[in-house]
Design a protein around this motif. Sequence first.
Motif, PDB file in Angstrom:
ATOM      1  N   PRO A  90       0.656  -1.116   0.280  1.00  0.00           N
ATOM      2  CA  PRO A  90      -0.329   0.241   0.067  1.00  0.00           C
ATOM      3  C   PRO A  90       0.668   1.520  -0.640  1.00  0.00           C
ATOM      4  O   PRO A  90       1.865   1.052   0.644  1.00  0.00           O
ATOM      5  CB  PRO A  90      -0.805  -0.165   1.318  1.00  0.00           C
ATOM      6  CG  PRO A  90       0.219  -0.871   2.281  1.00  0.00           C
ATOM      7  CD  PRO A  90       0.900  -1.706   1.267  1.00  0.00           C
ATOM      8  N   PHE A  91       0.224   2.772  -1.038  1.00  0.00           N
ATOM      9  CA  PHE A  91       1.150   3.847  -0.697  1.00  0.00           C
ATOM     10  C   PHE A  91       1.525   4.238   0.602  1.00  0.00           C
ATOM     11  O   PHE A  91       2.582   5.151   0.852  1.00  0.00           O
ATOM     12  CB  PHE A  91       0.108   4.659  -1.349  1.00  0.00           C
ATOM     13  CG  PHE A  91       0.777   5.794  -2.019  1.00  0.00           C
ATOM     14  CD1 PHE A  91       1.668   6.000  -3.124  1.00  0.00           C
ATOM     15  CD2 PHE A  91       0.340   6.535  -0.901  1.00  0.00           C
ATOM     16  CE1 PHE A  91       2.555   7.260  -2.694  1.00  0.00           C
ATOM     17  CE2 PHE A  91       1.287   8.347  -1.547  1.00  0.00           C
ATOM     18  CZ  PHE A  91       2.484   8.278  -2.040  1.00  0.00           C
ATOM     19  N   HIS A  92       0.686   4.342   1.552  1.00  0.00           N
ATOM     20  CA  HIS A  92       1.149   4.540   2.653  1.00  0.00           C
ATOM     21  C   HIS A  92       2.524   4.027   4.095  1.00  0.00           C
ATOM     22  O   HIS A  92       2.606   4.744   4.783  1.00  0.00           O
ATOM     23  CB  HIS A  92      -0.002   4.219   3.866  1.00  0.00           C
ATOM     24  CG  HIS A  92      -0.921   3.500   4.231  1.00  0.00           C
ATOM     25  ND1 HIS A  92      -0.616   2.517   4.853  1.00  0.00           N
ATOM     26  CD2 HIS A  92      -1.296   2.605   3.485  1.00  0.00           C
ATOM     27  CE1 HIS A  92      -0.919   1.823   5.641  1.00  0.00           C
ATOM     28  NE2 HIS A  92      -1.849   1.373   4.009  1.00  0.00           N
ATOM     29  N   GLU A  93       2.858   2.908   3.497  1.00  0.00           N
ATOM     30  CA  GLU A  93       3.649   2.411   3.786  1.00  0.00           C
ATOM     31  C   GLU A  93       5.258   2.306   2.651  1.00  0.00           C
ATOM     32  O   GLU A  93       6.066   1.552   3.265  1.00  0.00           O
ATOM     33  CB  GLU A  93       3.237   1.104   4.095  1.00  0.00           C
ATOM     34  CG  GLU A  93       2.236  -0.094   4.899  1.00  0.00           C
ATOM     35  CD  GLU A  93       1.944  -1.403   4.761  1.00  0.00           C
ATOM     36  OE1 GLU A  93       2.579  -1.580   4.824  1.00  0.00           O
ATOM     37  OE2 GLU A  93       0.921  -1.765   5.138  1.00  0.00           O
ATOM     38  N   LEU A  94       4.698   3.070   1.594  1.00  0.00           N
ATOM     39  CA  LEU A  94       6.011   3.247   0.552  1.00  0.00           C
ATOM     40  C   LEU A  94       7.682   3.632   1.399  1.00  0.00           C
ATOM     41  O   LEU A  94       7.965   3.634   1.531  1.00  0.00           O
ATOM     42  CB  LEU A  94       5.230   4.017  -0.026  1.00  0.00           C
ATOM     43  CG  LEU A  94       6.621   4.005  -1.275  1.00  0.00           C
ATOM     44  CD1 LEU A  94       6.611   2.869  -2.289  1.00  0.00           C
ATOM     45  CD2 LEU A  94       6.723   5.023  -2.942  1.00  0.00           C
ATOM     46  N   THR A  95       6.904   4.814   2.147  1.00  0.00           N
ATOM     47  CA  THR A  95       8.130   5.783   3.290  1.00  0.00           C
ATOM     48  C   THR A  95       8.372   4.458   4.013  1.00  0.00           C
ATOM     49  O   THR A  95      10.397   4.941   3.759  1.00  0.00           O
ATOM     50  CB  THR A  95       7.666   6.830   3.471  1.00  0.00           C
ATOM     51  OG1 THR A  95       6.517   8.046   2.536  1.00  0.00           O
ATOM     52  CG2 THR A  95       9.010   7.781   3.872  1.00  0.00           C
TER      53      THR A  95
END
Length: 274
Positions: A90-95
């Motif tokens: 998921p995008f919110h875990e990318l960083t």
Amino acid sequence: MCAGCFIHLLADARLKEEQATCPNCRCEISKSLCCRNLAVEKAVSELPSECGFCLRQFPRSLLERHQKEECQDRVTQCKYKRIGCPWHGPFHELTVHEAACAHPTKTGNELMEILDEMDQSHRKEMQLYNSIFSLLSFEKIGYTEVQFRPYRTDDFITRLYYETPRFTVLNQTWVLKARVNDSERNPNLSCKRTLSFQLLLKSKVTAPLECSFLLLKGPYDDVRISPVIYHFVFTNESNETDYVPLPIIDSVECNKLLAAKNINLRLFLFQIQK
């Protein structure tokens, strides 16, 4: 109904040898009888639809942008995928992932192994296109548009197959045949659908005729077909190839072909001279 359901209904009707009908009102439907209803499309675009990632509701007209650019749960890839990182999440875990990703700290030797594997995949793709370019330098090349027409076998439970009229390429007469799911008994019950084809030489030859051939999409078609080169030596005793896969991308593309009245493709033949 949406375009995907419409194509699927037409393909199912072709496989079952029935007239396609609307699942709601049971009226007959076909590509010639149906047209777009722009007023309904506009109304539907404003109806709420659920995001497949975060499950929140959005107007249909905004859903595509949300899923591609805004959704915090949309599936994304690590920026280090070019050096072999396989992470999808998921995008919110990318960083958080990229900050802890081990690939930037790998040694040169480790990265070389990863890049070698990626290069092998790239080389296979380039080898295919180099083979096509090499075939295009042959002296005897022929191509033609072919139209597969649907027929039924004489069995008690009939099976759908396709066949082209006879055509001439390289001064020889040929026919193409095709079948669905390798003549599976009830392909309409299968979610996965494939097409395979066979090339037949109808002329008599005085010497073995060695050829390479491939099928591609015809003009004005939007079906996606990957180029695959097949090879066969034709003689009077062995004048037909085995059935080989028509390299369609997926079952959706196969349904597009089955939904059409006829299947229009382009055949390329290359005669190999020794």
